[in-house]
Write a protein that holds these residues in place. Structure first.
Motif, short mmCIF file in Angstrom:
data_model
loop_
_atom_site.label_atom_id
_atom_site.label_comp_id
_atom_site.label_asym_id
_atom_site.label_seq_id
_atom_site.Cartn_x
_atom_site.Cartn_y
_atom_site.Cartn_z
N TRP A 1 -5.13 -3.59 56.99
CA TRP A 1 -5.17 -2.35 56.20
C TRP A 1 -3.92 -2.17 55.33
CZ3 TRP A 1 -8.86 0.69 54.72
CH2 TRP A 1 -8.57 1.98 54.24
N PHE A 2 -2.74 -2.41 55.91
CA PHE A 2 -1.51 -2.16 55.17
C PHE A 2 -1.21 -3.25 54.14
CE2 PHE A 2 -0.92 0.13 59.21
CZ PHE A 2 -0.75 1.41 58.71
N LYS A 3 -1.99 -4.33 54.15
CA LYS A 3 -1.80 -5.39 53.17
C LYS A 3 -2.73 -5.23 51.96
CE LYS A 3 -0.59 -8.63 56.86
NZ LYS A 3 -0.95 -9.89 57.56
N LEU A 4 -3.64 -4.25 52.05
CA LEU A 4 -4.62 -4.05 50.98
C LEU A 4 -4.14 -3.01 49.98
CD1 LEU A 4 -7.84 -3.84 53.22
CD2 LEU A 4 -7.01 -5.84 51.97
N ASN A 5 -4.54 -3.19 48.72
CA ASN A 5 -4.22 -2.17 47.72
C ASN A 5 -5.23 -1.03 47.80
OD1 ASN A 5 -6.58 -2.89 46.23
ND2 ASN A 5 -5.43 -4.57 45.27
N MET A 6 -4.96 0.07 47.09
CA MET A 6 -5.78 1.27 47.19
C MET A 6 -7.21 1.03 46.74
SD MET A 6 -5.93 4.31 48.24
CE MET A 6 -4.19 4.54 48.60
N GLU A 7 -7.40 0.18 45.73
CA GLU A 7 -8.75 -0.08 45.23
C GLU A 7 -9.62 -0.74 46.29
OE1 GLU A 7 -11.71 0.29 42.50
OE2 GLU A 7 -9.66 1.04 42.33
N LYS A 8 -9.08 -1.73 46.98
CA LYS A 8 -9.82 -2.41 48.04
C LYS A 8 -10.09 -1.49 49.22
CE LYS A 8 -8.50 -7.17 47.02
NZ LYS A 8 -7.83 -8.40 47.51
N LYS A 9 -9.11 -0.62 49.52
CA LYS A 9 -9.30 0.32 50.62
C LYS A 9 -10.46 1.26 50.34
CE LYS A 9 -4.53 0.44 52.35
NZ LYS A 9 -3.31 1.26 52.54
N LYS A 10 -10.58 1.73 49.06
CA LYS A 10 -11.68 2.61 48.69
C LYS A 10 -13.02 1.91 48.83
CE LYS A 10 -9.18 5.60 45.44
NZ LYS A 10 -9.06 6.00 44.01
N PHE B 1 -13.88 1.53 52.49
CA PHE B 1 -14.29 2.82 53.05
C PHE B 1 -15.74 3.14 52.70
CE2 PHE B 1 -15.00 7.35 52.28
CZ PHE B 1 -14.77 7.87 53.54
N TRP B 2 -16.12 2.96 51.45
CA TRP B 2 -17.48 3.30 51.03
C TRP B 2 -18.52 2.36 51.62
CZ3 TRP B 2 -18.80 7.81 49.67
CH2 TRP B 2 -17.93 8.66 48.99
N VAL B 3 -18.16 1.10 51.75
CA VAL B 3 -19.09 0.15 52.39
C VAL B 3 -19.34 0.55 53.84
CG1 VAL B 3 -19.33 -2.23 53.22
CG2 VAL B 3 -18.59 -1.81 50.89
N MET B 4 -18.27 0.88 54.57
CA MET B 4 -18.42 1.29 55.97
C MET B 4 -19.20 2.60 56.08
SD MET B 4 -16.90 -1.02 57.88
CE MET B 4 -16.37 -0.29 59.43
N PHE B 5 -18.90 3.54 55.16
CA PHE B 5 -19.58 4.83 55.19
C PHE B 5 -21.07 4.69 54.91
CE2 PHE B 5 -21.12 8.62 52.94
CZ PHE B 5 -20.88 9.60 53.90
N VAL B 6 -21.42 3.90 53.90
CA VAL B 6 -22.83 3.70 53.54
C VAL B 6 -23.57 2.99 54.66
CG1 VAL B 6 -24.40 2.51 51.95
CG2 VAL B 6 -22.44 3.77 51.06
N SER B 7 -22.95 1.96 55.25
CA SER B 7 -23.61 1.22 56.33
C SER B 7 -23.85 2.12 57.54
CB SER B 7 -22.77 0.00 56.74
OG SER B 7 -21.61 0.39 57.45
#
Length: 781
Positions: free
Chosen positions: A487-496, A499-505
């Protein structure tokens, strides 16, 4: 490769698309194509190899799932004859009421014809079979049968369990049907294994009193049959049931003890290769004594792989060792994939290997002595929880904490148990010192486990999840762990995006789950053998239980072993309305465990009493529990359950009409359930007199579905009654009996008046669902 092989096993087990010969031919073709692809440097070699493993999984499953050989004993199923074979395993049940023997068969005599046969037969012998031992050659008069199939949805598949051991036929006989030909013992590894196990268990019985000896047997030889039920239940609730089954934990402890002992011996300490060889021999011997259970095999093979890597100075990878071990065991027996012990052992081990470093890193703010065991316990719990819900309908939250204390305790108890057994051979009084110390630890183990289980929300019961739900849970856990570690190695765009992939699934998963759980009325005619037990679940998830079944003779507990597991499987936690139609044991007995283990809000009966002690216990449980509303129903009473759903009592106790004799059948409560445009009539055990008396209800008797009275007895289901009911569907709740139930004449009458007829002895569970407009029928078989 392993995943492809597993997919092949699943396809063949559930679909059986191709024959064994066809699969063998396709395997050869694909293997040939993979060699051509490799030689010509195509990019399809990997694809062909994966397809080859998939086909091999299908082929091996087809090969291992059926009796092999034209002279297999399976060909004599349902044929009476005399079987000759040698006992390769003999063990009593926990109450010593019957003996189970496994025969390696040699011949079968049918009338005057002798046939040379091969294979295994499991015989259950009633009576005193203590004279029969391993290695005896016997003759038995049998009528061989296939092992029984499950009786209800989700039940344990005994036939498949025996098939995993290559046992396809069985029979239950009396001791007078067995003749001992010779008791000559064949000295060999199986004989030595059985002899050593028996000697160890005898030593335990000498050293420890009950129930301490039962626990020591469970953790040393794998014999759990003598464990008190109370102990089993508290270990289940604490999420530590695995300590009673020999598993990787026990193998690891023994291996560690052996490493420690061999280091103390100078000769072996300087010769590591010899010590490794001896450890392997000891572990294989221990696995044999424990019965080669999947969890023991997994741990033993992984230890052997590790020692082999050290022996040859090769790097050892835990994950590769796990996959290799799984492949070896599934190659030996593909059906192990559907064994609870196999799945739990490998899944939990995988999650410990995968999640432990991630969780430990997040717990680095804690001292090492806390973070390490907590990380292991958390990883193991996450791996175990979904499968625990599937197999046991229960998830223990307290297991996260309890394992931190109970696992070290059981390690000490196992080591002290081994030491006490070892010293008993040398000097018995010295061994008893370790016994006394061990009994203190066992008492502490039981008390601390009771404390854990007494905590609020220690464990909860859940409805059995679907396979796709379990798969999603595991994928979600794995995905979340990977996200957490990076998580801490990812930039904000990838984090978003993540998040949306996990939320939709998660949204799709929850929506799909809700879509597969429509609010229907469901009526479950549970197969309880010769008896009645019907569960009604309303659209608003209220639970009504009509009768509980119950064997009239013998000690088989229908309530605890059939009814309660069925209710738990559906996620039933309380009973809103319990109905005892009349106090015959085949309707009453199974309700006792339900009253003891579940919250019951309301009980209705006809008011007819019985002098049987089972009815006395039933009445005491109701009167002593002030939270239960008890009501004696009369004919004409109406019970409104929820909108559009009501129950009308059409018959109950009627002394003036039916008399005061001990035949309670005509005093049975008869219920008519109305839901929308659909209707159901539950007639309990009423006979002709009650049927005639009920004719005054006229059109109210007319019902879509009829629960046939008195298991299809000739004394019930008269033409006049059936003509009034005019059922479209009839269900007979019946099992093996000596009363000629259901009577052929009754079957004939039912076939005239109704369109479809179901029997629990033939169809298993009969499940009828309704939306208030139509009804839908589903059966186990």
């Amino acid at each position: 490769m392993l995943i492809s092989y597993i997919i092949g096993i699943i396809i063949q087990r559930n679909c059986i698309i191709l024959t064994t010969k066809s699969l063998f031919l396709f395997c050869l073709i694909v293997l040939f194509l993979s060699f051509i692809s490799y030689g010509r440097r195509w990019n399809l070699t990997g694809v062909f190899l994966l397809l080859c493993f998939l086909l091999f999984g299908m082929l091996n499953t087809s090969f291992q799932s059926q009796p092999l050989g034209s002279n297999h004993i399976y060909q004599f199923v349902s044929k009476p004859g005399i079987l000759t074979g040698r006992i390769c395993e003999a063990k009593f049940d926990s109450n010593h009421q019957y003996l189970e023997i496994l025969l390696s068969v040699q011949s079968f005599k049918e009338y005057d014809q002798h046939y040379a046969v091969q294979g295994k037969v499991l015989l259950i012998i009633n009576g005193d079979g203590s004279s029969l031992q391993y290695g005896d050659l016997i003759e038995a008069k049998v009528v061989l049968q296939e092992p029984p199939l499950p009786n209800n949805f989700g039940e344990f598949n005994y036939r498949e369990y025996l098939a995993r051991q290559k046992i396809f036929v069985t029979d239950r006989i009396n001791i007078d049907q067995v003749v001992l030909i010779t008791s000559k013992r064949q000295i060999g590894l199986p004989y030595l294994k059985n002899s050593l196990r028996n000697k160890i268990e005898n030593k335990i019985d000498i050293l420890y009193r009950y129930p301490y000896n039962a626990l020591i047997k469970a953790v040393t030889t794998g014999n759990r049959k003598e464990i008190p039920l109370e102990w089993e239940l508290i270990f289940q609730d604490a999420g530590t049931m695995h300590i009673l089954a020999i598993s990787g934990l026990h193998v690891g402890i023994i291996a560690s003890v052996l490493f420690f002992i061999f280091k103390l011996i100078p000769y072996l300490g300087r010769r590591k290769n010899l010590s490794y060889t001896l450890i392997i021999v000891f572990l294989l011997g221990y696995a044999a004594i424990a019965g080669f259970r999947p969890s023991v095999n997994r741990a033993t093979l992984m230890f052997i792989t590790m020692l082999g890597a050290r022996y040859f100075n090769r790097p050892y990878h835990l994950s590769n060792s796990l996959y290799w071990t799984a492949f070896l065991l599934l190659f030996y027996q593909p059906l192990l994939l559907f064994d609870a012990g196999f799945l739990l052992s490998f899944t939990v081990t995988f999650f410990i290997i995968f999640l432990y470093p991630i969780i430990k890193e997040k717990l680095n703010f804690l001292p090492l002595c806390i973070s390490q065991p907590l990380a292991v316990s958390t990883a193991a719990w996450l791996g175990m929880a979904p499968l625990s819900a599937y197999f046991f309908y229960k998830v223990s939250f307290i297991a996260l904490l309890s394992n931190l204390i109970i696992v070290p305790l059981i390690s000490v108890i196992l080591v002290l148990g081994i030491i006490s057994i070892g010293f008993s051979v040398i000097y018995l009084p010295f061994a008893r010192l370790f016994v006394l110390l061990n009994q203190i630890f066992i008492n502490f183990l039981i008390q601390i486990t009771k404390v854990f289980t007494s905590l609020p929300f220690a464990a909860i019961y859940l409805a059995q999840p679907k396979i796709y739900q379990i798969i999603y849970c595991y994928l979600f856990i794995i995905s979340f762990a990977l996200i957490l570690s990076y998580w801490f190695k990812l930039n904000m765009e990838k984090k978003k995006k993540i998040f949306w992939v996990m939320f939709v699934s998660l949204t799709i998963f929850l929506t799909t789950t809700a879509a597969f759980s429509p609010n229907l009325l469901s009526i479950h005619f549970i197969n309880v053998g010769q008896g009645d037990s019907i569960l009604i679940r309303t659209p608003q998830k209220k639970n009504i239980l009509i009768d509980g079944g119950g064997a009239t003779y013998g000690d088989f507990d229908v309530g605890r072993q059939i009814v309660i597991p069925y209710l738990r499987r559906l996620g039933v936690r309380n009973i809103d309305l319990m109905v005892l139609t009349h106090p015959d044991l085949d309707h009453l007995k199974g309700l006792i465990p339900v009253l003891k283990e579940m919250k019951v809000k309301m009980v209705i009966d006809s008011g007819i009493g019985s002098e049987d002690r089972t009815y006395s216990e039933f009445h005491s449980l109701i009167t002593e529990n002030k939270d239960i509303f008890h009501y004696q129903v009369d004919a004409g009473d109406t019970i409104s359950i929820e909108p559009d759903l009501k129950i009308i009592a059409l018959n109950s106790a009627n002394m003036s009409t039916y008399g005061y004799d001990n035949n309670f059948n005509n005093h049975s409560i008869v219920l008519k359930l109305l839901y929308g445009k659909t209707s159901f009539l539950f007639t309990a055990d009423i006979e002709e007199l009650a049927e005639i008396n009920m004719l005054y209800w006229d059109n109210l008797l007319k019902s879509d579905v009829l629960k046939v009275a008195h298991h299809g007895s000739i004394t019930s289901s008269t033409d006049r009654f059936l003509e009034k009911v005019q059922p479209e569907v009839a269900v007979i709740s019946v099992g093996i009996n000596n009363f000629n139930h259901p009577h052929p004449d009754v079957i004939g009458r039912l076939e005239v008046y109704c369109q479809r007829l179901f029997r629990t002895d033939f169809n298993g569970t009969v499940l009828i669902s309704s939306n208030g407009q139509k009804y839908y029928i589903r059966t186990l078989r």
